[in-house]
Design a protein around this motif. Structure first.
Motif, PDB file in Angstrom:
ATOM      1  N   PHE A  28     -12.948 -27.784  55.788  1.00  0.00           N
ATOM      2  CA  PHE A  28     -11.696 -28.106  56.652  1.00  0.00           C
ATOM      3  C   PHE A  28     -10.461 -26.776  56.856  1.00  0.00           C
ATOM      4  CE2 PHE A  28     -13.823 -31.889  57.511  1.00  0.00           C
ATOM      5  CZ  PHE A  28     -13.341 -32.163  58.677  1.00  0.00           C
ATOM      6  N   THR A  29     -10.651 -25.759  56.142  1.00  0.00           N
ATOM      7  CA  THR A  29      -9.419 -25.080  55.783  1.00  0.00           C
ATOM      8  C   THR A  29      -9.327 -24.091  56.248  1.00  0.00           C
ATOM      9  OG1 THR A  29      -8.788 -25.339  53.526  1.00  0.00           O
ATOM     10  CG2 THR A  29      -8.789 -23.240  54.327  1.00  0.00           C
ATOM     11  N   THR A  30     -10.974 -23.693  57.307  1.00  0.00           N
ATOM     12  CA  THR A  30     -11.400 -22.473  58.567  1.00  0.00           C
ATOM     13  C   THR A  30     -10.645 -23.038  59.128  1.00  0.00           C
ATOM     14  OG1 THR A  30     -13.417 -24.012  59.109  1.00  0.00           O
ATOM     15  CG2 THR A  30     -13.818 -21.888  57.098  1.00  0.00           C
ATOM     16  N   VAL A  31     -11.098 -23.975  60.054  1.00  0.00           N
ATOM     17  CA  VAL A  31     -10.162 -24.895  60.942  1.00  0.00           C
ATOM     18  C   VAL A  31      -9.121 -24.965  60.954  1.00  0.00           C
ATOM     19  CG1 VAL A  31     -10.692 -27.085  62.614  1.00  0.00           C
ATOM     20  CG2 VAL A  31     -12.822 -25.686  61.911  1.00  0.00           C
ATOM     21  N   ALA A  32      -8.140 -25.150  60.116  1.00  0.00           N
ATOM     22  CA  ALA A  32      -6.727 -25.302  60.016  1.00  0.00           C
ATOM     23  C   ALA A  32      -5.839 -23.921  59.887  1.00  0.00           C
ATOM     24  CB  ALA A  32      -6.582 -26.113  58.495  1.00  0.00           C
ATOM     25  N   ARG A  33      -6.925 -22.312  58.674  1.00  0.00           N
ATOM     26  CA  ARG A  33      -6.314 -21.657  59.163  1.00  0.00           C
ATOM     27  C   ARG A  33      -7.017 -21.444  61.230  1.00  0.00           C
ATOM     28  NH1 ARG A  33      -9.622 -19.591  54.619  1.00  0.00           N
ATOM     29  NH2 ARG A  33      -7.964 -19.767  53.168  1.00  0.00           N
ATOM     30  N   GLU A  34      -7.338 -21.906  61.447  1.00  0.00           N
ATOM     31  CA  GLU A  34      -8.106 -20.944  63.230  1.00  0.00           C
ATOM     32  C   GLU A  34      -6.861 -21.764  63.969  1.00  0.00           C
ATOM     33  OE1 GLU A  34     -11.378 -21.355  66.433  1.00  0.00           O
ATOM     34  OE2 GLU A  34     -11.756 -21.846  65.068  1.00  0.00           O
ATOM     35  N   LEU A  37      -2.942 -24.817  61.194  1.00  0.00           N
ATOM     36  CA  LEU A  37      -1.774 -25.598  60.883  1.00  0.00           C
ATOM     37  C   LEU A  37      -2.352 -25.916  59.386  1.00  0.00           C
ATOM     38  CD1 LEU A  37      -5.717 -28.132  61.813  1.00  0.00           C
ATOM     39  CD2 LEU A  37      -3.262 -27.993  63.366  1.00  0.00           C
ATOM     40  N   THR A  38      -0.999 -26.806  59.217  1.00  0.00           N
ATOM     41  CA  THR A  38      -0.432 -26.448  57.324  1.00  0.00           C
ATOM     42  C   THR A  38       0.323 -27.379  57.067  1.00  0.00           C
ATOM     43  OG1 THR A  38       1.921 -26.209  58.727  1.00  0.00           O
ATOM     44  CG2 THR A  38       0.624 -24.440  58.500  1.00  0.00           C
ATOM     45  N   GLU A  39       0.078 -28.122  55.846  1.00  0.00           N
ATOM     46  CA  GLU A  39       0.468 -29.254  55.197  1.00  0.00           C
ATOM     47  C   GLU A  39       1.542 -29.200  55.494  1.00  0.00           C
ATOM     48  OE1 GLU A  39      -0.494 -31.193  50.849  1.00  0.00           O
ATOM     49  OE2 GLU A  39      -0.165 -29.366  50.822  1.00  0.00           O
ATOM     50  N   GLU A  40       2.576 -28.704  56.020  1.00  0.00           N
ATOM     51  CA  GLU A  40       4.008 -29.342  57.248  1.00  0.00           C
ATOM     52  C   GLU A  40       3.547 -29.827  58.380  1.00  0.00           C
ATOM     53  OE1 GLU A  40       3.519 -26.146  55.194  1.00  0.00           O
ATOM     54  OE2 GLU A  40       4.078 -27.272  53.837  1.00  0.00           O
ATOM     55  N   ASN A  41       2.597 -29.367  59.100  1.00  0.00           N
ATOM     56  CA  ASN A  41       2.491 -30.114  60.782  1.00  0.00           C
ATOM     57  C   ASN A  41       1.758 -30.801  60.924  1.00  0.00           C
ATOM     58  OD1 ASN A  41       0.164 -28.225  60.407  1.00  0.00           O
ATOM     59  ND2 ASN A  41       1.613 -26.351  62.077  1.00  0.00           N
ATOM     60  N   CYS A  42       0.701 -31.266  59.781  1.00  0.00           N
ATOM     61  CA  CYS A  42      -0.413 -31.847  59.880  1.00  0.00           C
ATOM     62  C   CYS A  42      -0.444 -31.807  58.447  1.00  0.00           C
ATOM     63  CB  CYS A  42      -1.841 -31.122  60.678  1.00  0.00           C
ATOM     64  SG  CYS A  42      -2.727 -31.823  61.416  1.00  0.00           S
ATOM     65  N   SER A  43      -0.147 -32.626  57.684  1.00  0.00           N
ATOM     66  CA  SER A  43      -0.462 -32.967  56.373  1.00  0.00           C
ATOM     67  C   SER A  43      -1.902 -33.650  55.781  1.00  0.00           C
ATOM     68  CB  SER A  43       0.682 -33.907  55.940  1.00  0.00           C
ATOM     69  OG  SER A  43       1.312 -35.017  56.249  1.00  0.00           O
ATOM     70  N   SER A  44      -1.807 -34.561  57.279  1.00  0.00           N
ATOM     71  CA  SER A  44      -3.401 -35.725  57.493  1.00  0.00           C
ATOM     72  C   SER A  44      -5.036 -35.088  57.574  1.00  0.00           C
ATOM     73  CB  SER A  44      -3.435 -37.128  58.329  1.00  0.00           C
ATOM     74  OG  SER A  44      -3.054 -36.275  59.936  1.00  0.00           O
ATOM     75  N   ILE A  49      -6.102 -32.922  51.748  1.00  0.00           N
ATOM     76  CA  ILE A  49      -6.795 -33.954  51.540  1.00  0.00           C
ATOM     77  C   ILE A  49      -6.736 -33.965  49.746  1.00  0.00           C
ATOM     78  CG2 ILE A  49      -9.121 -33.496  51.185  1.00  0.00           C
ATOM     79  CD1 ILE A  49      -9.779 -36.653  51.746  1.00  0.00           C
ATOM     80  N   ASN A  50      -6.691 -35.230  49.052  1.00  0.00           N
ATOM     81  CA  ASN A  50      -6.339 -35.135  47.855  1.00  0.00           C
ATOM     82  C   ASN A  50      -7.494 -35.995  47.155  1.00  0.00           C
ATOM     83  OD1 ASN A  50      -4.363 -37.016  47.662  1.00  0.00           O
ATOM     84  ND2 ASN A  50      -2.727 -35.778  47.585  1.00  0.00           N
ATOM     85  N   LEU A  51      -7.301 -36.702  45.667  1.00  0.00           N
ATOM     86  CA  LEU A  51      -8.228 -36.908  45.246  1.00  0.00           C
ATOM     87  C   LEU A  51      -7.546 -38.210  45.188  1.00  0.00           C
ATOM     88  CD1 LEU A  51     -10.728 -37.520  43.981  1.00  0.00           C
ATOM     89  CD2 LEU A  51      -9.394 -37.029  41.442  1.00  0.00           C
ATOM     90  N   GLU A  52      -6.889 -38.678  45.806  1.00  0.00           N
ATOM     91  CA  GLU A  52      -6.130 -39.850  45.745  1.00  0.00           C
ATOM     92  C   GLU A  52      -6.605 -40.609  46.425  1.00  0.00           C
ATOM     93  OE1 GLU A  52      -1.236 -41.725  46.140  1.00  0.00           O
ATOM     94  OE2 GLU A  52      -1.908 -39.950  44.782  1.00  0.00           O
ATOM     95  N   GLU A 151       2.719 -38.087  68.385  1.00  0.00           N
ATOM     96  CA  GLU A 151       3.842 -36.837  68.089  1.00  0.00           C
ATOM     97  C   GLU A 151       3.779 -36.268  66.589  1.00  0.00           C
ATOM     98  OE1 GLU A 151       7.983 -38.379  67.664  1.00  0.00           O
ATOM     99  OE2 GLU A 151       7.679 -39.481  69.369  1.00  0.00           O
ATOM    100  N   HIS A 152       3.147 -36.834  65.363  1.00  0.00           N
ATOM    101  CA  HIS A 152       3.061 -36.579  64.252  1.00  0.00           C
ATOM    102  C   HIS A 152       1.915 -35.352  64.024  1.00  0.00           C
ATOM    103  CE1 HIS A 152       0.286 -39.756  63.929  1.00  0.00           C
ATOM    104  NE2 HIS A 152      -0.695 -38.633  62.509  1.00  0.00           N
ATOM    105  N   LEU A 153       1.213 -34.492  65.260  1.00  0.00           N
ATOM    106  CA  LEU A 153      -0.093 -33.906  64.962  1.00  0.00           C
ATOM    107  C   LEU A 153       0.270 -32.555  66.033  1.00  0.00           C
ATOM    108  CD1 LEU A 153      -3.148 -36.178  65.656  1.00  0.00           C
ATOM    109  CD2 LEU A 153      -2.032 -34.912  63.095  1.00  0.00           C
TER     110      LEU A 153
END
Length: 168
Positions: A28-34, A37-44, A49-52, A151-153
């Motif tokens: 998903f990082t390739t799409v986030a870069r394209e 998308l950052t953790e600040e503007n699209c944390s979901s 994602i994290n292990l939790e 709103e959050h995306l």
């Protein structure tokens, strides 16, 4: 792609979740870069994602499967049951394995799984602005059922679904 080398296994333990986490994030990082998308503007976004998060999904009863070439995990998909349908989530193929048919292998698996469970349809939610991905799902037979701006995306979500074919 040599199908003898390919297997799909259910993700059951924490070590497998850690391997799956790496596949999801790298995919998903390739799409986030394209799409900036950052953790600040699209944390979901699954790039963050994290292990939790994965453990919570597993504990919620969401089935998770890894796609393996030999013993190397190269893909991932999660399948969540909802009434008479399933949600396809986090479909991931590592960038270096894309455009070789592995995504289709995962989708075929999801539809066989859903059919065995008696589902009537499989649904997804994707970024509407990602026309390459949307076209790919449409080629597989998914049809758009709606668009929604949250709103959050920082993008519009496109909802798509495809009926599960019945064997008579």
């Amino acid at each position: 792609m040599t199908l003898e080398k390919i297997s799909i296994n259910e993700i059951m333990d924490e070590a497998s979740l850690v391997c799956s986490l790496n596949v999801i994030k790298n995919s998903f990082t390739t799409v986030a870069r394209e799409f900036n998308l950052t953790e600040e503007n699209c944390s979901s976004n699954p790039a963050f994602i994290n292990l939790e998060n994965l453990i919570k999904m597993k504990n919620k009863g969401i089935a998770m499967f890894g796609l393996f070439e030999n013993s190397n995990q190269i893909g991932f998909v999660a399948i969540e049951k909802a009434d008479d349908s399933f949600y396809l989530e986090r479909l991931s193929v590592l960038p270096e394995y894309r455009h070789k048919g592995y995504g289709k292998v995962l989708i075929d698996f999801v539809f066989n799984y859903a059919k065995a469970q008696g589902a009537k349809k499989v649904s997804i939610g994707i970024m509407d602005e990602n026309s390459v991905l949307k076209d790919w799902y449409e080629l597989y037979g998914f049809r758009e059922t709606g668009l929604k701006k949250y709103e959050h995306l920082p993008f519009t979500v496109c909802f798509m679904e495809k009926a599960v074919e019945r064997v008579v």
